[in-house]
Design an enzyme around this catalytic site. Structure first.
Site, PDB file in Angstrom:
ATOM      1  N   GLY A  63     -15.141  -9.668  19.124  1.00 50.83           N
ATOM      2  CA  GLY A  63     -15.614  -8.507  19.871  1.00 50.83           C
ATOM      3  C   GLY A  63     -14.780  -7.276  19.618  1.00 50.83           C
ATOM      4  N   ASN A  77      -6.402   3.565   7.663  1.00 50.29           N
ATOM      5  CA  ASN A  77      -6.041   2.270   7.093  1.00 50.29           C
ATOM      6  C   ASN A  77      -5.740   2.487   5.599  1.00 50.29           C
ATOM      7  OD1 ASN A  77      -8.474   2.180   5.657  1.00 50.29           O
ATOM      8  ND2 ASN A  77      -9.520   1.044   7.264  1.00 50.29           N
ATOM      9  N   GLY A 103     -14.699   5.388  19.578  1.00 47.07           N
ATOM     10  CA  GLY A 103     -14.132   6.134  20.700  1.00 47.07           C
ATOM     11  C   GLY A 103     -13.964   5.256  21.933  1.00 47.07           C
ATOM     12  N   ASP A 153     -11.735 -12.209  14.036  1.00 49.25           N
ATOM     13  CA  ASP A 153     -12.639 -11.065  13.910  1.00 49.25           C
ATOM     14  C   ASP A 153     -11.789  -9.795  13.829  1.00 49.25           C
ATOM     15  OD1 ASP A 153     -14.560  -9.110  14.146  1.00 49.25           O
ATOM     16  OD2 ASP A 153     -15.410  -9.841  16.029  1.00 49.25           O
ATOM     17  N   GLY A 195      -8.408  -1.597  14.125  1.00 54.81           N
ATOM     18  CA  GLY A 195      -7.834  -0.257  13.960  1.00 54.81           C
ATOM     19  C   GLY A 195      -7.951   0.549  15.249  1.00 54.81           C
ATOM     20  N   ASP A 196      -9.065   0.398  15.940  1.00 51.41           N
ATOM     21  CA  ASP A 196      -9.240   1.104  17.219  1.00 51.41           C
ATOM     22  C   ASP A 196      -8.213   0.612  18.232  1.00 51.41           C
ATOM     23  OD1 ASP A 196     -11.499   2.182  15.986  1.00 51.41           O
ATOM     24  OD2 ASP A 196     -12.822   0.654  16.838  1.00 51.41           O
TER      25      ASP A 196
HETATM   26  O1  RIB Z   1     -14.382   0.078  14.725  1.00 48.09           O
HETATM   27  C1  RIB Z   1     -15.379  -0.773  15.227  1.00 48.09           C
HETATM   28  C2  RIB Z   1     -16.530   0.038  15.754  1.00 48.09           C
HETATM   29  O2  RIB Z   1     -17.164   0.712  14.704  1.00 48.09           O
HETATM   30  C3  RIB Z   1     -17.609  -0.789  16.420  1.00 48.09           C
HETATM   31  O3  RIB Z   1     -17.387  -0.965  17.792  1.00 48.09           O
HETATM   32  C4  RIB Z   1     -18.883  -0.023  16.085  1.00 48.09           C
HETATM   33  O4  RIB Z   1     -19.560   0.459  17.193  1.00 48.09           O
HETATM   34  C5  RIB Z   1     -18.461   1.082  15.133  1.00 48.09           C
HETATM   35  O5  RIB Z   1     -18.338   2.290  15.757  1.00 48.09           O
END
Ligand code: RIB
Length: 292
Positions: free
Chosen positions: A273, A179, A40, A232, A237-238
């Protein structure tokens, strides 16, 4: 318009390793750091840096001050984030030298938060605002239903994948983001093909294979991945979903929004990160060749 994000806030503990550990193996970490994460919070930061006004709905525990500080520093409004007594959610993230990861999460405050303050905060949302959600919090179906009732578009990331959680929330979702692995799991769980998914719009991300937008009754929109030196993939996806929401909120059509999200993810995987690696709008536009 605004992007609301009802989602997890984690403290991410990162270890960079030569390889991901086998059962019973003890490994020394090459590098260790702690930063804001949670699907989130990552999506909120991605959307805010990508140019949208963002309001986060979620919770931290007594140890959550630095996570909130990082969210607010990224421009995310956190006035409605609940402050609880227990522990903030956290993740232990192992990243190998090829950029692949393994993640263990502890939900903490993300699953302890109360529903009523979330619904009260959502009262301020307007028709056409977007709500981002993922599967790391309590109360997902209730919040999605309330948002849809207010005329908001609900974008749901089915991650971490749990078929029961997706089924519960799906009647209130406008855009389902998965995904390729999650899409296969979803098809198996429902016994349906991608075309038959009971949702208005489905977005499937495929890493270096690009991403597709399937809207019912319209041809597929496919956008390629942006070439990237991957260090990394955590949070890629976020990043994609947050940037997609920002672009849609700023008025882009589906194809332009998908290209914008793909460019953002291409930048993010080149950095270590999660929340801290999300690119800014100017970088995304430059990557798209629209910087000037
Ligand atoms: O999608 C990556 C996230 O998955 C990380 O930041 C971790 O906290 C988990 O929620």
């Amino acid at each position: 318009m605004a992007v609301w994000c009802f989602g997890s806030i984690n403290i991410d503990h990162f270890h960079v390793l030569d390889h991901l550990p086998a059962p019973g193996e003890t490994l020394a970490s090459r590098a260790y750091r702690v930063e804001l994460g949670g699907k989130g919070a990552n999506q909120s930061v991605a959307a805010a840096r990508a140019g949208a006004p963002v309001r986060h709905l979620g919770a931290v525990g007594a140890d959550g001050a630095s996570a909130l500080f990082e969210l607010e520093a990224a421009g995310v409004a956190c006035g409605a984030v609940q402050r609880l007594d227990g522990a903030t959610g956290h993740a232990v993230i192992l990243v190998d030298l090829a950029g692949e990861n393994s993640i263990v999460i502890h939900a903490g405050a993300n699953r302890e938060m109360a529903l009523v303050p979330v619904l009260e905060a959502l009262e301020e949302a307007e028709i056409g605002d977007l709500l981002l959600m993922q599967n790391e919090t309590a109360h997902q179906a209730e919040v999605a239903e309330a948002a849809m009732g207010k005329g908001m578009e609900v974008i749901y990331s089915a991650a971490p994948f749990d078929p029961e959680a997706v089924k519960a929330v799906l009647p209130f979702v406008s855009i389902l983001v998965m995904n390729a692995v999650e899409a296969r799991q979803m098809q198996a769980a429902l016994g349906l093909s991608l075309d038959e998914m009971p949702v208005e719009t489905l977005v499937v991300t495929r890493g270096s294979g690009g991403a597709s937008w399937y809207a019912r009754g319209w041809p597929e929109i496919h956008v390629p991945a942006f070439p990237a030196r991957v260090v990394d993939t955590t949070g890629a996806g976020d990043c994609f979903t947050g940037a997609l929401a920002a672009a849609l909120d700023l008025g882009a059509g589906p194809e332009a929004a998908m290209r914008y999200a793909s460019a953002a993810a291409g930048l993010q995987v080149g950095r270590h990160g999660t929340a801290g690696a999300m690119p800014r709008r100017a970088e995304i536009l430059a990557s798209l060749g629209e910087g000037g």
